[in-house]
Design a protein around this motif. Sequence first.
Motif, PDB file in Angstrom:
ATOM      1  N   THR A 126      -8.574  -0.109 -11.406  1.00  0.00           N
ATOM      2  CA  THR A 126      -7.243  -0.258 -11.996  1.00  0.00           C
ATOM      3  C   THR A 126      -7.327  -0.302 -13.515  1.00  0.00           C
ATOM      4  OG1 THR A 126      -6.493  -1.493 -10.046  1.00  0.00           O
ATOM      5  CG2 THR A 126      -5.168  -1.693 -12.048  1.00  0.00           C
ATOM      6  N   GLU A 311      -8.258  10.094  -0.857  1.00  0.00           N
ATOM      7  CA  GLU A 311      -7.748   8.741  -0.645  1.00  0.00           C
ATOM      8  C   GLU A 311      -6.227   8.743  -0.801  1.00  0.00           C
ATOM      9  OE1 GLU A 311      -9.590   5.990  -3.260  1.00  0.00           O
ATOM     10  OE2 GLU A 311     -11.520   5.996  -2.209  1.00  0.00           O
ATOM     11  N   PRO A 312      -5.497   8.067   0.078  1.00  0.00           N
ATOM     12  CA  PRO A 312      -4.025   8.060   0.011  1.00  0.00           C
ATOM     13  C   PRO A 312      -3.478   7.562  -1.322  1.00  0.00           C
ATOM     14  CG  PRO A 312      -4.796   7.156   2.099  1.00  0.00           C
ATOM     15  CD  PRO A 312      -6.009   7.322   1.236  1.00  0.00           C
ATOM     16  N   THR A 313      -4.177   6.612  -1.951  1.00  0.00           N
ATOM     17  CA  THR A 313      -3.672   6.026  -3.196  1.00  0.00           C
ATOM     18  C   THR A 313      -4.030   6.839  -4.433  1.00  0.00           C
ATOM     19  OG1 THR A 313      -5.668   4.654  -3.341  1.00  0.00           O
ATOM     20  CG2 THR A 313      -3.737   3.688  -2.260  1.00  0.00           C
ATOM     21  N   LYS A 316      -1.412   8.298  -6.954  1.00  0.00           N
ATOM     22  CA  LYS A 316      -0.703   7.406  -7.874  1.00  0.00           C
ATOM     23  C   LYS A 316      -1.490   7.120  -9.146  1.00  0.00           C
ATOM     24  CE  LYS A 316       1.624   5.052  -4.040  1.00  0.00           C
ATOM     25  NZ  LYS A 316       1.857   3.749  -3.354  1.00  0.00           N
ATOM     26  N   THR A 317      -2.708   7.617  -9.235  1.00  0.00           N
ATOM     27  CA  THR A 317      -3.535   7.320 -10.400  1.00  0.00           C
ATOM     28  C   THR A 317      -3.099   8.143 -11.610  1.00  0.00           C
ATOM     29  OG1 THR A 317      -5.169   9.007  -9.782  1.00  0.00           O
ATOM     30  CG2 THR A 317      -5.514   6.762  -8.945  1.00  0.00           C
ATOM     31  N   SER A 352      -7.870   0.730   3.041  1.00  0.00           N
ATOM     32  CA  SER A 352      -7.290  -0.262   2.139  1.00  0.00           C
ATOM     33  C   SER A 352      -8.123  -0.343   0.885  1.00  0.00           C
ATOM     34  CB  SER A 352      -7.235  -1.638   2.814  1.00  0.00           C
ATOM     35  OG  SER A 352      -8.542  -2.071   3.140  1.00  0.00           O
ATOM     36  N   GLN A 353      -7.476  -0.686  -0.202  1.00  0.00           N
ATOM     37  CA  GLN A 353      -8.141  -0.796  -1.485  1.00  0.00           C
ATOM     38  C   GLN A 353      -8.280  -2.261  -1.859  1.00  0.00           C
ATOM     39  OE1 GLN A 353      -9.257   1.912  -3.326  1.00  0.00           O
ATOM     40  NE2 GLN A 353      -8.745   3.073  -1.513  1.00  0.00           N
TER      41      GLN A 353
END
Length: 360
Positions: A126, A311-313, A316-317, A352-353
């Motif tokens: 993050t 990765e699913p997330t 959003k990066t 999950s992250q």
Amino acid sequence: MDVEEDIKHDEQHPEHVDKLASKGREIEAMIGVEDDDEEDVVELAHLEDKPKMWPNMDTEKHDRCQREVQAVRESYEDVVNMYDTTLVSEYSDEIFEYMEDLEESAMPNPNYMAGQSEITWGMRQTLVDWLLQVHLRYHMLPETLWITVNIVDRFLTKRIVSVAKLQLVGVTAMFIASKYEEILAPSVDEFVFVTENAYTKEEILKGETIILQTLDFKISHYCSPYSWMRRISKADDYELRTRTLGKFLIEVALLDHRFLRVKPSLVAAVGMYSARKMLGGDWNNPFVFHSGCTAEQLEPGHQWLAEKLVEPTFLKTNVCRKYANKKFLKASVFAIDWARAMYMDELPIKKSQDPAGSAS
């Protein structure tokens, strides 16, 4: 004589020594560094003994790859432009040999998170992604971003940092890195602004002091993957699509803590190898010659990048949003579509992250 007088002054005025010691503790408190008690010191010292090189190959496979590289270097004739003085062709081999000597000394410990009491790898990701956003906002040079992340990782290798001060470490690292690389570096007030006044000017300046002291002021000896990428790009005459896609992929590697074990030269090679593979090209002799790596050595790193892309997330990066722009040929859109088509059913995807860190 001056030194002797200072010593006598300190002996006669012990309150002066106490004041200096108090100031040092204040600086550490401002950046959120915990006291190195005996347990912490032992733990971090133990971590430094662990291997950090990649790829992990058995001796037979490693020797075979090295023989292949050596055979290519003996048979391939590189075209050297001696008339372009900006390429400094007559010194390039010596320059890269010197950079190779510096590589390992500038690497953080890849297992440093085991010595941290509060932060996690998810928080690091993050933070790095937020730093990339700040880097893009101020149009800074690519090397500034890489030096920033290197400073963060090396500092966290040596010192324990609280969650509340992790973003302070990141923004201070970028403040330091920008001084090394930028012609017109952002002011400390601008870095206060990007944190939405989460930290003061004084905290960043004091943080700069403790970071530089912890790293023994060794900042400029780190060489980012961009230097090697420029060299490898010579293999296809600096083809724009391959190089742009390669730049995106090595920035993806910044988010993945597994690449902390990988030398910058290998990160560049993995990025270019993956770009070539995605665009349907092969890793031919010119690429082996300029990178010093075979496809077999780089394939595991390519798999890591593919895992991150699906990765699913990841959508959003900030690195994904950055390279979705036409300016970068929508490299992230192309790479994600390719990775999903090729590996979606094969790669192990994290469901999950780790919880997000303090970077906002």
